[in-house]
Design a protein around this motif. Structure first.
Motif, PDB file in Angstrom:
ATOM      1  N   TRP A   1     -15.812 -36.279  57.995  1.00 30.32           N
ATOM      2  CA  TRP A   1     -16.924 -37.457  58.149  1.00 30.32           C
ATOM      3  C   TRP A   1     -15.939 -38.746  58.251  1.00 30.32           C
ATOM      4  O   TRP A   1     -16.070 -39.459  59.272  1.00 30.32           O
ATOM      5  CB  TRP A   1     -17.788 -37.543  57.321  1.00 30.32           C
TER       6      TRP A   1
ATOM      7  N   TYR B   1     -16.407 -34.075  53.888  1.00 26.76           N
ATOM      8  CA  TYR B   1     -16.456 -35.472  53.814  1.00 26.76           C
ATOM      9  C   TYR B   1     -15.071 -35.886  54.517  1.00 26.76           C
ATOM     10  O   TYR B   1     -15.310 -37.115  55.232  1.00 26.76           O
ATOM     11  CB  TYR B   1     -16.573 -35.739  52.274  1.00 26.76           C
TER      12      TYR B   1
ATOM     13  N   PHE C   1     -19.428 -37.820  48.083  1.00 25.88           N
ATOM     14  CA  PHE C   1     -19.504 -36.571  48.819  1.00 25.88           C
ATOM     15  C   PHE C   1     -20.570 -35.525  47.988  1.00 25.88           C
ATOM     16  O   PHE C   1     -21.344 -34.835  48.773  1.00 25.88           O
ATOM     17  CB  PHE C   1     -18.333 -35.925  49.044  1.00 25.88           C
TER      18      PHE C   1
ATOM     19  N   GLN D   1     -14.118 -44.879  46.082  1.00 28.21           N
ATOM     20  CA  GLN D   1     -14.179 -43.335  45.824  1.00 28.21           C
ATOM     21  C   GLN D   1     -13.389 -43.066  44.610  1.00 28.21           C
ATOM     22  O   GLN D   1     -13.942 -42.321  43.558  1.00 28.21           O
ATOM     23  CB  GLN D   1     -13.138 -42.647  46.744  1.00 28.21           C
TER      24      GLN D   1
ATOM     25  N   TRP E   1     -22.047 -32.433  50.338  1.00 28.73           N
ATOM     26  CA  TRP E   1     -20.813 -32.108  51.109  1.00 28.73           C
ATOM     27  C   TRP E   1     -19.794 -31.463  50.647  1.00 28.73           C
ATOM     28  O   TRP E   1     -19.360 -31.864  49.177  1.00 28.73           O
ATOM     29  CB  TRP E   1     -20.357 -33.316  51.979  1.00 28.73           C
TER      30      TRP E   1
ATOM     31  N   ILE F   1     -15.564 -31.326  50.135  1.00 26.04           N
ATOM     32  CA  ILE F   1     -14.624 -32.339  50.414  1.00 26.04           C
ATOM     33  C   ILE F   1     -14.143 -32.238  51.598  1.00 26.04           C
ATOM     34  O   ILE F   1     -13.911 -33.353  52.316  1.00 26.04           O
ATOM     35  CB  ILE F   1     -13.576 -32.224  49.337  1.00 26.04           C
TER      36      ILE F   1
END
Length: 267
Positions: A252, A249, A239, A225, A244, A246
């Motif tokens: 998730w 994400y 993301f 990331q 999406w 943040i």
């Protein structure tokens, strides 16, 4: 026990319901300690009787836990809401002439420190069972560090000046969670992650790739990331690619704790 909304509020002073819950937990704690004392000071206690009483004591402990859970959930939600506001701050600024950040820490970090300190003095200070409280708040400190590293690894764009500021926030994060624990260094893996991630901010991507902390202390998904944030704008972060927010994400990732799932999504 009060289970209404006022039992879990963390905005104002202790409500009547919260006061009652503190009193209930403190009474249960005294009962628990007294009964424990009776069992441990008796030599001639039949094993079966001791087993029965010990099982009952566990129920008392569980009840104490469910009494403070709404408050803990509320505090946890607020901590998460504060941490995610780091994305509203600008980490793309240039380095100041002194080479040091202009402020000791960012705005969201100041707010986080103030909130945690207030919560501990307004709410948790009233509980007599310190060990019980710390067992619960230390888990919260670990979660706060995990969320902080997760969000820090997603900041885009991140300039040299922004890195200095973020590094200062890493140092301040230890102070932020300190009231929640006996000692910050007792937080184990979370604490090691916090300490190991900070130097990566200033390393080249090649250095990061060969860091011994990779996989061992810091999950590969977090480092990936972070490496995305160094890419040109057209290479989107996972993301952004999924379109999406943040927050979504992050949710998730919470729903998919397995590193295998996270790496599959990033791929």
């Amino acid at each position: 026990l009060s289970t209404q909304g006022d039992a879990s509020q963390v905005i104002g002073p202790l409500t009547e319901g919260q006061r009652r819950n503190v009193a209930v937990v403190n009474s249960l704690y005294r009962l628990h300690q007294s009964v424990l004392k009776v069992i441990t000071s008796q030599n001639s206690f039949p094993a079966a009787a001791e087993q029965t009483v010990t099982t009952a004591l566990k129920a008392v402990h569980d009840l104490m836990g469910s009494a403070v859970q709404p408050l803990l959930n509320s505090v946890g939600d607020s901590v998460e809401a504060i941490i995610i506001t780091m994305h509203q701050e600008d980490f793309s600024g240039s380095l100041s002439s002194s080479g040091k950040p202009d402020v000791p820490c960012s705005l969201y970090m100041k707010e986080l420190q103030g909130f945690i300190a207030r919560v501990m003095s307004d709410y948790f200070r009233h509980f007599e069972c310190f060990d019980f409280v710390f067992d619960n708040t230390e888990a919260m400190a670990q979660r706060a560090i995990e969320l902080f590293i997760r969000n820090a690894s997603l900041i885009r764009p991140l300039s040299e000046g922004g890195k200095m500021r973020l590094a200062a926030d890493f140092a301040q994060m230890e102070l932020a969670v300190a009231p929640l624990c006996r000692r910050v260094s007792d937080l184990g893996k979370s604490y090691r992650q916090l300490r190991s991630f900070r130097p990566l901010l200033f390393q080249t991507s090649e250095h990061i790739a060969s860091s011994p902390a990779l996989g061992e202390v810091i999950p590969f998904s977090i480092v990936l990331q972070f490496l995305f944030t160094r890419a040109p704008p057209e290479l989107k972060s996972p993301f952004q690619r999924a379109e999406w927010s943040i927050a979504r994400y992050s949710q998730w990732l919470d729903d998919h704790p397995s590193e295998k799932d996270r790496l599959a999504l990033i791929r």
